[in-house]
Design an enzyme around this catalytic site. Structure first.
Site, PDB file in Angstrom:
ATOM      1  N   ALA A  62      54.095  35.299   3.304  1.00  0.00           N
ATOM      2  CA  ALA A  62      54.604  34.830   2.004  1.00  0.00           C
ATOM      3  C   ALA A  62      54.738  36.053   1.110  1.00  0.00           C
ATOM      4  O   ALA A  62      53.846  36.373   0.339  1.00  0.00           O
ATOM      5  CB  ALA A  62      53.651  33.797   1.407  1.00  0.00           C
ATOM      6  N   ALA A  70      57.238  37.577  -1.217  1.00  0.00           N
ATOM      7  CA  ALA A  70      57.774  37.869  -2.558  1.00  0.00           C
ATOM      8  C   ALA A  70      56.664  37.792  -3.613  1.00  0.00           C
ATOM      9  O   ALA A  70      55.731  37.003  -3.454  1.00  0.00           O
ATOM     10  CB  ALA A  70      58.892  36.876  -2.895  1.00  0.00           C
ATOM     11  N   GLY A  96      56.712  41.166  -3.533  1.00  0.00           N
ATOM     12  CA  GLY A  96      56.709  42.377  -2.723  1.00  0.00           C
ATOM     13  C   GLY A  96      55.570  43.343  -2.973  1.00  0.00           C
ATOM     14  O   GLY A  96      55.540  44.415  -2.376  1.00  0.00           O
ATOM     15  N   SER A  97      54.622  42.995  -3.833  1.00  0.00           N
ATOM     16  CA  SER A  97      53.534  43.935  -4.122  1.00  0.00           C
ATOM     17  C   SER A  97      52.723  44.251  -2.867  1.00  0.00           C
ATOM     18  O   SER A  97      52.454  45.413  -2.558  1.00  0.00           O
ATOM     19  CB  SER A  97      52.621  43.382  -5.221  1.00  0.00           C
ATOM     20  OG  SER A  97      52.059  42.140  -4.840  1.00  0.00           O
ATOM     21  N   GLU A 107      59.773  35.151   3.181  1.00  0.00           N
ATOM     22  CA  GLU A 107      59.653  34.439   1.912  1.00  0.00           C
ATOM     23  C   GLU A 107      60.354  33.097   2.023  1.00  0.00           C
ATOM     24  O   GLU A 107      61.530  33.032   2.371  1.00  0.00           O
ATOM     25  CB  GLU A 107      60.246  35.265   0.771  1.00  0.00           C
ATOM     26  CG  GLU A 107      60.280  34.550  -0.569  1.00  0.00           C
ATOM     27  CD  GLU A 107      58.926  33.967  -0.983  1.00  0.00           C
ATOM     28  OE1 GLU A 107      58.905  32.810  -1.450  1.00  0.00           O
ATOM     29  OE2 GLU A 107      57.898  34.664  -0.828  1.00  0.00           O
ATOM     30  N   ASP A 144      60.171  28.668   6.159  1.00  0.00           N
ATOM     31  CA  ASP A 144      58.853  28.090   5.970  1.00  0.00           C
ATOM     32  C   ASP A 144      57.905  28.841   6.906  1.00  0.00           C
ATOM     33  O   ASP A 144      58.182  28.994   8.096  1.00  0.00           O
ATOM     34  CB  ASP A 144      58.904  26.596   6.332  1.00  0.00           C
ATOM     35  CG  ASP A 144      57.606  25.869   6.034  1.00  0.00           C
ATOM     36  OD1 ASP A 144      56.526  26.414   6.335  1.00  0.00           O
ATOM     37  OD2 ASP A 144      57.661  24.733   5.529  1.00  0.00           O
ATOM     38  N   CYS A 202      44.970  33.159  -4.701  1.00  0.00           N
ATOM     39  CA  CYS A 202      44.554  33.478  -6.071  1.00  0.00           C
ATOM     40  C   CYS A 202      44.005  32.213  -6.721  1.00  0.00           C
ATOM     41  O   CYS A 202      44.306  31.898  -7.866  1.00  0.00           O
ATOM     42  CB  CYS A 202      45.708  34.073  -6.880  1.00  0.00           C
ATOM     43  SG  CYS A 202      47.190  33.043  -6.943  1.00  0.00           S
TER      44      CYS A 202
END
Length: 478
Positions: A123, A125, A127-128, A147, A174, A245
């Protein structure tokens, strides 16, 4: 920053039941209402940490190290005139604005300085973490950056391009398809799973507006599907990092235990107690890191490192690929392209890349991607380096961002005024042309303060701007 941040009462009651004994609710609530410290990560594909620190000091930026990422720093900078995102250093890809806790999953994936040939970012995006992985891979091997949201793939590609990543292949699926489509293909997998975002209230005061316990359970079901698929995609002996997160155990520990219950002895949890100094302050009994925001003064986060000990039977799937639109360049074509790139741009084709052709477009794919070609439909692979024309090749922007170093013979240093003009999409007439530089015709790299910022073409005494239109800025530049 967010004294009126919205935190549902039911959520606070839930946190009370899972908060470790050495933490208290008063500190938790206070930390949720406290402004989040801004942080950045130095992009070592473009600059060393030491060189970046010198530039930061010259700019008056105050940096303090993030303990779990040796390229990460909390930053204090005056953004009243120029936002960090509009600085020359950011626009040329020397650093990435990234929340400190989100650097931790990639650090966990490379905890023992591992070297991986094939990595999946499920997953990816914006992109960090993808660009962080690419830097730790040193642009070698292949990095599949997937993504699910089509609208975010463009942003992902823009960040990959800005940061000089050339070993990536982008896909738009997905994440649940990878276990069946590319079983046991990857040495390492990062699953930074979509989640309820309970840890992000310091960044977004409305993050919890739609929070319900039922939505947490629903998201956890998706996460269990994703972690199973990611585990299937992992080679025996490979490492997966699962992260979110969010804070709820349903989306964190319980998802990891679901994996263990599903695959039994093939799953091993690896402790993160030695990932950085004082990691034990967030350590769970399984060796996961369950990070409440007051512990390290960052976002709430969860990180688990999991090893796949043995092979497992892959799910049976049907897939229709369609015709692959690229063909591998012949030895003669490859040699001619490499020769012209060297002669005109002073650039060598990387040894671990191969030239592929689609009509008149010339691409470089990482060699490690080849086993996956025909197994998955990628939206973008490697870097586009040229378009073929009757008089030779017209080199593309990614030659500048992903291959040039700034030491090339035909790289010209711009003044600050000229660099601003360049980023605004305008042609430039350089003041400082080296005596030995041929002008008037041919392509040329432009750089500012030593960092490559683009590729242009001489037209008499000016350089025609070759910046892609989507990268053009119009104001408030460094």
């Amino acid at each position: 920053m967010h004294p009126n941040v919205y935190i549902p009462e039911a959520f606070l009651e839930k946190i009370q039941t899972i908060l470790p004994a050495h933490l208290n609710m008063e500190d938790f609530i206070a930390s949720c209402q406290k402004p989040l410290r801004k942080s950045i990560r130095v992009n070592t594909l473009k600059i060393s940490v030491e060189a970046f620190l010198e530039r930061a000091e010259a700019k008056g930026w105050k940096l303090s190290p993030v303990p779990w990422c040796n390229t990460g720093f909390w930053i204090e900078a005056d953004e009243s005139v120029v936002p960090l995102g509009n600085t020359a250093e950011h626009m040329s890809g020397l650093f990435y604005i990234q929340e400190a806790s989100s650097m931790m999953p990639v650090s966990a994936l490379f905890m023992n300085d591992e070297s991986y040939d094939a990595v999946l970012d499920t997953a990816a995006a914006p992109g960090s973490k993808t660009t962080q992985i690419a830097a730790l891979m040193n642009n070698e091997g292949v990095l599949v950056a997937n993504e699910y949201a089509a609208s975010r793939v463009k942003v992902l590609h823009a960040n990959i391009e800005r940061c000089g990543v050339r070993n990536a292949a982008l896909s738009n699926f997905d994440g649940r398809v990878f276990g069946g489509w590319l079983p046991e293909q990857f040495d390492a997998v990062l699953l930074d799973a979509p989640c309820s975002g309970e840890g992000t209230v310091r960044k977004d005061e409305d993050a919890m507006k739609n929070w319900t316990q039922s939505s947490v359970v629903e998201i956890a079901d998706t996460q269990k599907d994703l972690i199973e698929s990611a585990f299937h995609a992992l080679k025996p002996g490979g490492v997966m990092v699962y992260s979110t997160c969010t804070l709820s155990t349903e989306e964190n520990q319980q998802v990891c235990h679901h994996l263990k219950e599903t695959f039994g002895d093939a799953v091993e949890f690896e402790s993160l107690k030695d990932l950085f100094e004082n990691a034990e302050a967030a350590l769970t009994e399984e060796g996961f890191l369950h990070i409440f925001p007051q512990v390290y003064d960052c976002e709430g986060f969860f990180v688990a490192r999991i090893r796949k000990l043995t092979a497992v039977e892959a799910p049976k799937v049907k897939k229709r690929m369609g015709k692959f639109p690229f063909s591998k360049a012949s030895n003669k074509e490859s040699a001619e392209i490499a020769k012209q790139l060297q002669n005109t741009m002073d650039i060598k084709v990387p040894e671990d890349s191969t030239v592929w052709i689609r009509e008149k477009d010339v691409w470089l794919f990482p060699d490690a991607l080849e086993p996956m070609i025909g197994e998955l439909r990628f939206s973008r692979m490697g870097i586009k380096i040229a378009e073929a024309h009757k008089n030779g090749y017209r080199w593309q922007h990614q030659v500048a961002t992903a291959l040039a170093t700034g030491d090339e013979k035909n790289a010209i240093e711009l003044t600050i005024e000229e660099a601003r003009e360049w980023y605004m999409g305008r042609d430039v007439r350089p003041q400082n042309i080296p005596a030995d530089m041929k002008t008037g015709k041919g392509e040329v790299f432009v750089k500012y303060e030593g960092a490559i910022i683009g590729l242009g073409k001489w037209v008499s005494n000016r350089i025609k701007n070759g910046l892609p239109r989507e990268l053009v800025r119009d104001k408030n530049l460094f």
